[in-house]
Design an enzyme around this catalytic site. Structure first.
Site, short mmCIF file in Angstrom:
data_model
loop_
_atom_site.label_atom_id
_atom_site.label_comp_id
_atom_site.label_asym_id
_atom_site.label_seq_id
_atom_site.Cartn_x
_atom_site.Cartn_y
_atom_site.Cartn_z
CG ASN A 140 -47.16 -47.11 17.03
OD1 ASN A 140 -46.21 -46.32 17.08
ND2 ASN A 140 -48.39 -46.71 16.80
NE ARG A 173 -47.70 -44.62 13.21
CZ ARG A 173 -48.09 -43.63 14.00
NH1 ARG A 173 -48.05 -43.78 15.31
NH2 ARG A 173 -48.51 -42.51 13.49
CG HIS A 217 -53.16 -40.22 10.24
ND1 HIS A 217 -53.83 -39.02 10.40
CD2 HIS A 217 -52.81 -40.64 11.48
CE1 HIS A 217 -53.88 -38.72 11.69
NE2 HIS A 217 -53.27 -39.68 12.37
#
Ligand code: AMP
Length: 394
Positions: free
Chosen positions: A7, A89, A178
């Site tokens: 990430n 991500r 999210h």
């Protein structure tokens, strides 16, 4: 079978190595202050923690250090060959990406092109992928998008009532974020309910906070919008606001668009109203000490969650379960109690005793026979990224 999950932020890099047989992280950590002085890496594996001060002028040195540490004294792999693939991500996938993809040069370009919709995130996410392609040219990289799960929303949910050309030319619409967390938690709830058709409301309450309505595994509504600023009140973000208030404050205070953006993203929310901190633990402590602004911030936070739950119960035409997750949702039992105690009309028979008993894993917080169930479900975004990555490269 091991997947490296990355990430990449503008000056940070969070990572995990996930063992796909056990479906658990065997090493994790974060590189901080990349490109700045005193950059350092935190590393956790085999029950040991390390903090390594190391110069990291760019993400390349950071990823290089991660790979070396993973093979080092307290490492979890003997060689890079043990890493099967890398899952990244990626915050914004626009309308193009409704699922995870193996990254090619063309896909990387598209992720970079989406930077105008997520200027703080996509460039850093793309950079992480680029560096991995360079350092490990024989490994596959998979992009897992925060927005993808929400692509099932229909147009009446995702359109803004602006002139249509703003949607057509600029792609201004609700995307939601999210997504990996909303997906994971709603799936877990459906499993516990033993009902793949379940209507579930997921409250992801962390420093960033969002809520979504999921029916039969598909997202039908979510609170974040074009950017992660819309919706609930958050640590430092204002969430929903009259757009005219934005223009009014800009005019009265003589602020540029960039300054107003910073005001709404970094200086508002709990921090803005409370004044001292964006952290929920500091807020809770201040409330105990009788701080009125802290109390106001807390009540606003709860009120807005409750209003969204009501709205989403209507959008779903009923609800089977409400789930709380992320830092605040998993730990702040008072928030769960205060949200649910005002929702008896929905058919929630809340179990306060169970709610105030801290347990690991999934916890049911309603009494037997409650028409609507409430759960605390720990989220695991990295596992979703690892699983998507593994299933695409397998
Ligand atoms: P996240 O973004 O999911 O890491 O969540 C961060 C937020 O969770 C911060 O506001 C923390 O203060 C809050 N948080 C973490 N642990 C607790 C706790 N034990 N009680 C209340 N809030 C917590």
């Amino acid at each position: 079978m091991k997947v490296l999950v990355l990430n990449s932020g503008s000056s940070s890099l969070k990572y995990q190595v996930v063992d796909m047989l056990k479906e658990e992280a065997i090493a994790e950590g974060i590189c901080e202050r990349i490109g700045l002085e005193k950059s350092q890496m935190k590393y956790k594996a085999n029950g040991k923690k390390e903090e390594i001060l190391h110069d990291m002028p760019t993400h390349k040195e950071a990823i290089d250090l991660v790979l070396k540490t993973l093979q080092g004294e307290n490492g979890v792999i003997k060689s890079i060959e043990e890493i099967d693939a890398i899952g990244h991500r990626v915050v914004h996938g626009g309308e193009k990406f409704d699922k995870s993809v193996i990254v090619t040069k063309e896909i990387l370009k598209e992720i970079q092109n989406l930077s105008s919709l997520a200027p703080l995130h996509n460039p850093a996410n793309a950079l992480g992928i680029e560096v991995c392609m360079e350092l490990m040219p024989d490994k596959k990289n998979v992009a897992v998008f925060d927005t993808a799960f929400h692509q099932t929303m229909t147009r009446e949910a995702y359109m803004y009532a602006l002139p249509y050309e703003d949607y057509e030319d600029l792609k201004v619409r609700k995307y939601g974020f999210h997504g990996t967390s909303h997906y994971f938690v709603s799936q877990e709830a459906a499993k516990v309910l033993n009902n793949p058709e379940a209507k579930v409301i997921v409250c992801h309450l962390g420093n960033g906070a969002s809520i979504s309505a999921v029916k039969a595994g598909k997202c039908i509504e979510t609170s974040m919008g074009l950017t992660p600023l819309q919706g609930l009140m958050m640590g430092t973000r204002c969430g929903d606001i009259d757009p005219a208030a934005v223009l009014y404050v800009m005019e009265k205070r003589g602020l540029t668009a960039k300054e107003m953006d910073t005001r709404m993203n970094k200086k508002s929310g709990i921090l803005g109203v409370f004044g001292s901190s964006s952290d929920f633990r500091d807020l809770s402590k201040a409330i105990e000490e009788g701080n009125e602004r802290a109390k106001t911030a807390y009540e606003m936070f709860v009120h807005r969650i409750k209003s969204y739950i009501g709205s989403y119960a209507a959008a779903l035409n009923g609800v089977d379960a409400i789930c709380f997750t992320a830092g605040i949702g998993e730990n702040a039992s008072k928030v769960r109690e205060d949200v649910c105690k005002g929702l008896t009309y929905l058919g929630i028979d809340f179990n306060s005793e169970e709610n105030s008993t801290r347990k690991d894993g999934i916890q049911e917080l309603t009494k037997e026979g409650s028409k609507v169930k409430v759960f605390k479900i720990p989220t695991n975004e990295e596992l979703v990224i690892a699983k998507d990555t593994y299933s695409l490269v397998k």
